[in-house]
Structures are given as C-alpha cells and as structure tokens.
Enzyme design. Structure first.
Site, short mmCIF file in Angstrom:
data_model
loop_
_atom_site.label_atom_id
_atom_site.label_comp_id
_atom_site.label_asym_id
_atom_site.label_seq_id
_atom_site.Cartn_x
_atom_site.Cartn_y
_atom_site.Cartn_z
N SER A 44 0.35 -6.45 -6.25
CA SER A 44 -0.82 -5.48 -6.27
C SER A 44 -2.48 -6.17 -5.63
O SER A 44 -2.92 -5.70 -5.01
CB SER A 44 -1.22 -5.22 -7.54
OG SER A 44 -0.33 -4.86 -8.22
N ASP A 45 -2.59 -7.78 -6.01
CA ASP A 45 -3.81 -8.40 -5.21
C ASP A 45 -3.70 -8.70 -4.26
O ASP A 45 -4.49 -8.96 -3.84
CB ASP A 45 -3.31 -9.81 -6.22
CG ASP A 45 -4.72 -10.39 -6.02
OD1 ASP A 45 -5.83 -10.40 -7.28
OD2 ASP A 45 -4.59 -11.68 -5.60
N GLY A 49 -5.01 -2.80 2.63
CA GLY A 49 -5.80 -1.71 3.09
C GLY A 49 -6.73 -0.85 2.49
O GLY A 49 -7.45 -0.68 2.06
N GLY A 50 -6.30 -0.40 0.73
CA GLY A 50 -6.43 0.22 -0.12
C GLY A 50 -5.73 1.89 -0.58
O GLY A 50 -4.87 1.06 -0.74
N GLU A 115 -4.91 4.68 7.96
CA GLU A 115 -3.82 4.26 8.25
C GLU A 115 -1.90 5.12 9.05
O GLU A 115 -2.43 5.88 9.54
CB GLU A 115 -2.78 3.16 7.15
CG GLU A 115 -3.84 2.34 6.23
CD GLU A 115 -3.36 0.99 5.56
OE1 GLU A 115 -2.48 0.77 5.97
OE2 GLU A 115 -3.95 1.77 4.11
N HIS A 243 6.97 -4.01 6.99
CA HIS A 243 5.64 -3.53 7.74
C HIS A 243 5.55 -4.44 8.58
O HIS A 243 6.42 -5.83 8.92
CB HIS A 243 4.51 -4.53 6.29
CG HIS A 243 3.26 -4.19 6.48
ND1 HIS A 243 2.42 -4.99 7.74
CD2 HIS A 243 2.57 -3.87 5.70
CE1 HIS A 243 1.39 -3.87 7.62
NE2 HIS A 243 1.47 -3.73 6.66
N ARG A 289 5.46 3.50 8.95
CA ARG A 289 5.96 1.95 9.24
C ARG A 289 7.25 2.01 10.09
O ARG A 289 7.59 1.23 10.51
CB ARG A 289 5.80 1.91 8.37
CG ARG A 289 4.21 1.13 7.73
CD ARG A 289 4.49 0.42 6.67
NE ARG A 289 3.21 0.44 5.99
CZ ARG A 289 2.10 0.31 5.13
NH1 ARG A 289 2.89 0.26 4.11
NH2 ARG A 289 1.49 -0.21 4.86
N HIS A 350 8.54 -5.60 2.73
CA HIS A 350 7.31 -5.44 1.79
C HIS A 350 7.20 -4.57 1.48
O HIS A 350 6.88 -4.93 0.13
CB HIS A 350 6.53 -4.28 3.49
CG HIS A 350 5.38 -4.02 2.90
ND1 HIS A 350 3.72 -4.92 2.39
CD2 HIS A 350 4.00 -3.06 2.67
CE1 HIS A 350 2.96 -4.14 2.12
NE2 HIS A 350 3.02 -3.34 2.27
N GLU A 374 6.49 0.09 -7.92
CA GLU A 374 7.73 -0.29 -7.29
C GLU A 374 9.07 -0.16 -7.66
O GLU A 374 9.88 -0.19 -7.30
CB GLU A 374 7.20 -1.66 -5.74
CG GLU A 374 7.42 -1.13 -5.07
CD GLU A 374 7.46 -3.41 -4.23
OE1 GLU A 374 6.79 -3.16 -4.36
OE2 GLU A 374 8.34 -3.20 -2.99
N ARG A 385 7.92 4.99 2.97
CA ARG A 385 6.51 4.80 2.20
C ARG A 385 5.72 5.16 3.19
O ARG A 385 5.34 4.50 4.28
CB ARG A 385 6.39 4.67 1.16
CG ARG A 385 5.36 4.00 0.67
CD ARG A 385 4.77 2.96 -0.57
NE ARG A 385 5.09 1.94 0.18
CZ ARG A 385 3.60 1.33 -0.10
NH1 ARG A 385 2.19 2.08 0.14
NH2 ARG A 385 3.80 -0.34 1.22
N SER A 390 1.24 2.72 -2.61
CA SER A 390 1.98 2.83 -3.53
C SER A 390 0.78 2.16 -4.36
O SER A 390 1.24 2.56 -5.95
CB SER A 390 2.03 1.11 -2.92
OG SER A 390 1.16 0.47 -2.24
C1 SIN Z 1 -1.18 -2.59 4.19
O1 SIN Z 1 -2.83 -2.85 4.30
O2 SIN Z 1 -1.50 -2.96 5.63
C2 SIN Z 1 -0.48 -2.50 3.32
C3 SIN Z 1 -1.19 -1.61 3.02
C4 SIN Z 1 0.48 -0.72 2.15
O3 SIN Z 1 1.35 -0.82 2.25
O4 SIN Z 1 0.25 0.42 1.99
#
Ligand code: SIN
Length: 517
Positions: A44-45, A49-50, A115, A243, A289, A350, A374, A385, A390
């Site tokens: 998580s750290d 993205g957000g 995203e 990813h 993705r 990922h 997860e 996903r 997440s």
């Molecule tokens: C990302 O910043 O591309 C990853 C974010 C995510 O896996 O939801």
C-alpha cells in the site's frame, strides 16, 4: 513455547490490516497486528495513482466501469458495497479525521485524475505518493490507539485450527475453526503461538512469485498459502493482473510507472515512436489493464524489442517533477529524464484479483478466520481489477469486517484451547538453496504462467513446481524455521495454486489469457 492471547490477530500491516486494527480497537477489541517489516513496509505504501472518491450523483457509472474492466465477471453485490460505502469511508476516516494531504485545486477542491478503464475523473491523489500519504496517516493513528499491539518484523508461519493444532481428540471432528497462528517475532528464532478469537488475513497479494513484479519483496501469497493449508476456499487465483507500465532498464530494478501518467495524457508508443493502442481499444492507452498489458506483450514479440515507451509529449513537462516526484526521481536515478525523453516500460505482475473467498464482511468458510484487502476475494474485481479500486477496497473491507467482528466476538461462545507446542529441528537452512529455489519459482511463473499462458506451458510449470515443493517440504521439515524459509514454502505453494487455477480454466477472460498451443 510462549503463548500470547488476544481478541483479534491481524496478519499484515498494510492499509487493510492497519485500518482494520483501528476500527476493531475502537469497537473495544484487543488487537495484535503483525507486519513483515516496519509500519510502512507494505504494498500500500507504494501505491502511486490514487484512491477513487466518487461523489457524483450517478454512482452507476463507476459500477459500470468496474464491471466492464472485469469483462462482466465482477460480483454485483461487492461492486454495490464499494460504490455506495466507499465514499462514506473515505470522507469519514481519510478526509475528516486524518486529514490526509490529497492534492487540491487552487480553490481548495480535491484534484481528480483518471486511470485506465475509467470513464470519468474520480481519483484523488497525493502527487504520486498516495499510498504513502494514506498509510503514514493511518499507521500514526494506530500507534496512538490503545488496544493495538503492533509487532513489526513478524512473520506468521501457519494458522492454528482446532482440528490441526489442538490435543483434544473431539475437536478433530468439529467444523473447521481457526484460533490464531504460530509466528516468528522479531529478534527471536523460536516461534510463538498467538491465540485469538478472530484471525484476519491481510497479507497483501502474491506478485513476488513472478520474476518481475511491482510488489514489495516477500509478498508471495502468504495469506493464500496459509489459508489453503487449513482448508479455506480459494477463488479466482488465475486472475493475476499485470500492470502495463513498469520501468525497464537493462540493469535497473523494475518499479511502477503510475497509470495516472496516461490519465493525464501520456501515450504508449513502440520503438519507432508510433502509438499502437488506438487500433486495439477505443480508449487507446487508457484501455483496461489486461488489454494494455497484452498489447504491449504482442508489440514486444513483433518488434523483438525488450520494451515499449511511454511518450509524455502531451503533458506539461515542466510540471512533471512536481506532480509525479516519485516517477521523476526514480527514472532520473536510472538515467532517464522524463522532462525530455520517453520512459522505457514493460508489464509486471501487480495484483491478485483472486484470493481467500469471503463474504462482504470478511468471513471465510473457516470459522473465526477472515480475510481483507488483496488477500481476500469478494468478487469485486472479477477477472480484472479497475485501477485505484484497491486502496478503497482495503478501507471498506476493513471497516465492514471490523464492525461485524465486534458483533460476532461479543456473542461468541468460544473456548480458546492451548495449542500444540512447536518442535524446532536443529539444522540451519542453506541460504543459497533457499535463494535459488525462490528464483526458480519466480522464473517458472514468469515464463510459463505469465501474461500469455497455454496448456503446455502450464503443465511444464506444474511439473517443475511439484518437484520443487517436495524439496522445499523436506527442507522445511528438517531445518529451523526462518522468515526466508516461510517465504519460500508459501511462494511455491501459492505458485502451484495459481497454476492449478489457470489449468482448470480454458477460457480467456480478463487477466487470464490462454492460447491453444
Ligand atoms: C498505478 O498508479 O498505476 C497503480 C494504481 C493501482 O494499481 O490501482
């Protein structure tokens, strides 16, 4: 053997585990929180993205995006919970209480980005360090909350169940019931037993069973492997999300290049600088993705090049170091100045969309054993996903599971037994063998059970992994238990479970892509 006792044992100190600990302690429960590393050493750290904060009047749009990303396979009830309860939890804990420093517009409104797979801007972020901003705020609050005992540098070895670890013969025939775990705590080479009324797996995913991964070292499916050994129901393990954009450099480590860059206008191009996603999907570089990762895989196979590129010319490059400081600095450290040149990228493992099957309050099929984040699978992601769901799932899962556990524990008539003592063999494991075996698991998974699978490749993977598991089991029986050994044992088990799930599913869907070769 030392025996400790608590109400809730939480295995995993990332966002899901820490938030659960907070909610549970506030409900009056005594919590032991184990994390593999320090309070911030968790996947998580590293989330860049957000987190979705969708307050639009029409939440149906978000539901539709989640379902579409999942190729129509997500569980509608889980989607509904996330879409309706997610914004409430974000507002209550992250905005109103912890005041996490999300980026804001000049007028104070939260800045929103998008995203892949999103039809609208609805993701809030703290530059490209969103996970860090959230986890530090939550971890600080955990540290100042009475009732939570945090154990950093702790690794859980095996779950305790009445049927496996208890001397009472009658319990062998009782329904499967968990009552804690054996664990290695920091600074000790002798396992302890932590006996608990409720055990919650929040161990993250399994990315490190693959050679290339965005995950923290050591994230090899600990929760899945431990749950499997005691008979938990596992589901959707074939759906490992890759990813699309991880940094590629010949001698450089792989690290995440956030999808938010594409949300802000970056475009995937091939070695000749030509965009290739528009012919694949109507959302181009912002397609879901699984589709982007496969398109990159195909492009690399056609061109024979080791990577593709992320072209940033559509963005205001002068703003990049400020808006994406992690990506900017990490790329610069490896010789790529993103204000001037494209980023070489490849896909990497990922996120595990599958895991320990639970209901929407984190209950598994084993009594008193739960899972969140997860590690769990409520069916929210189905076969693939949607980006930035997440962290939100960690939060809502933690809140609903803790609330239910406080209720369940209150009415629980449960006699906590004394566990069987741990027997430690005297031999030390050879670190070279442990290291090589883990490498072999990772290479096998990457080459034969990665982005593109086939029955033949999966059969090969299974054969290698079965033999390896035999070796590792004998190691494990004969040697003193260490963190590395636990990791290896869980890695090979998880890898076999993923390969098994993939072999049983002949249909390409979402992140599981299988060709007939
Ligand atoms: C990302 O910043 O591309 C990853 C974010 C995510 O896996 O939801």
């Amino acid at each position: 053997m030392k025996v400790m006792q608590t109400d809730c044992l939480v295995i995993g100190g990332g966002f899901a585990g820490s938030a659960y600990a907070l909610y549970a302690a506030r409900a009056g429960l005594k919590v032991a929180l184990l994390s593999l590393g320090g309070p911030l050493e968790a996947n998580s750290d590293w989330a860049q993205g957000g987190i979705i904060y969708d307050t639009s009047p029409d939440p149906e749009l978000l539901s539709r995006d989640i379902l579409e990303a999942s190729d129509g396979t997500a569980n509608p009830a889980a989607v509904r919970q996330l879409v309706t309860e997610g914004p409430v939890a974000v507002r209550e804990l992250l905005l109103d209480e912890l005041d996490v420093e999300f980026d804001r517009e000049e007028d104070g409104q939260l800045q929103l980005t998008r995203e892949g797979g999103h039809s609208a801007r609805r993701i809030i972020h703290a530059r490209d360090r969103t996970g860090h901003a959230i986890l530090s705020a939550v971890a600080n609050r955990v540290a100042s909350t009475a009732g939570i005992q945090r154990h950093t540098g702790a690794v859980a070895i095996d779950l305790l169940t009445l049927s496996h670890n208890n001397e009472n013969p009658e319990d062998r025939y009782a329904p499967l019931t968990c009552f804690g775990a054996y664990a290695l705590l920091e600074g000790s080479s002798e396992p302890v037993a932590i006996v608990a009324k409720k055990t919650v797996l929040a161990c993250g995913g399994l990315g490190q069973i693959f050679q290339h991964s965005t995950n923290h070292p050591g994230i090899v499916g600990h929760g899945v492997a431990m749950a499997y050994r005691v008979g938990a129901r596992l589901i959707d393990l074939e759906y490992v999300q890759f990813h699309p954009t991880v940094f590629y450099g010949k001698n450089a480590p792989r690290f995440l290049i956030t999808e938010a860059l594409r949300g802000e206008g970056a475009v995937l191009v091939n070695v000749d600088g030509k965009p290739f996603m528009d012919k694949v999907h109507q959302r181009g570089s912002l397609a879901p993705r699984d589709i982007v990762s496969r398109a990159i895989h195909d492009e690399m196979a056609t061109s024979g090049e080791p990577c593709v590129y992320l072209d940033l010319t559509g963005l205001d490059r002068t703003r990049l170091p400020d808006r994406f400081p992690t990506v900017y600095q990490s790329c610069l450290n490896h010789g790529v100045d993103i204000t001037r040149e494209p980023i070489p990228v490849v896909p990497a493992a990922h996120y595990s969309c599958g895991g320990v099957h639970t209901d929407l309050e984190g209950r598994s099929n084993i009594r008193h054993l739960g899972a969140i984040g997860e590690t769990a699978c409520t069916g929210l992601h189905g076969a693939n996903r949607l980006a930035s769901t997440s962290l939100l799932e960690c939060l809502t899962g933690a809140k609903f599971t803790a609330r239910a556990d406080a209720r369940d524990i209150d009415s629980m008539d449960f006699r906590l037994p004394g566990p069987r003592a741990w027997q430690s063999p005297p031999e030390e494991a050879d670190p070279t063998l442990v290291y090589q075996d883990l490498n072999l698991v990772q290479q096998t998974m990457w080459n034969y059970a990665g982005i593109v699978r086939s029955p033949r490749r999966l059969t090969r993977a299974r054969r290698i992994l079965l033999e390896l598991r035999e070796e590792i089991q004998s190691f494990y029986r004969d040697c003193r238990v260490t963190r590395e050994l636990v990791e290896l044992r869980n890695a090979v088990q998880t890898a076999l479970l993923v390969v098994h799930a993939a072999s049983l599913n002949p249909h390409s869907k979402g992140a599981h892509y299988i060709i007939d070769e």
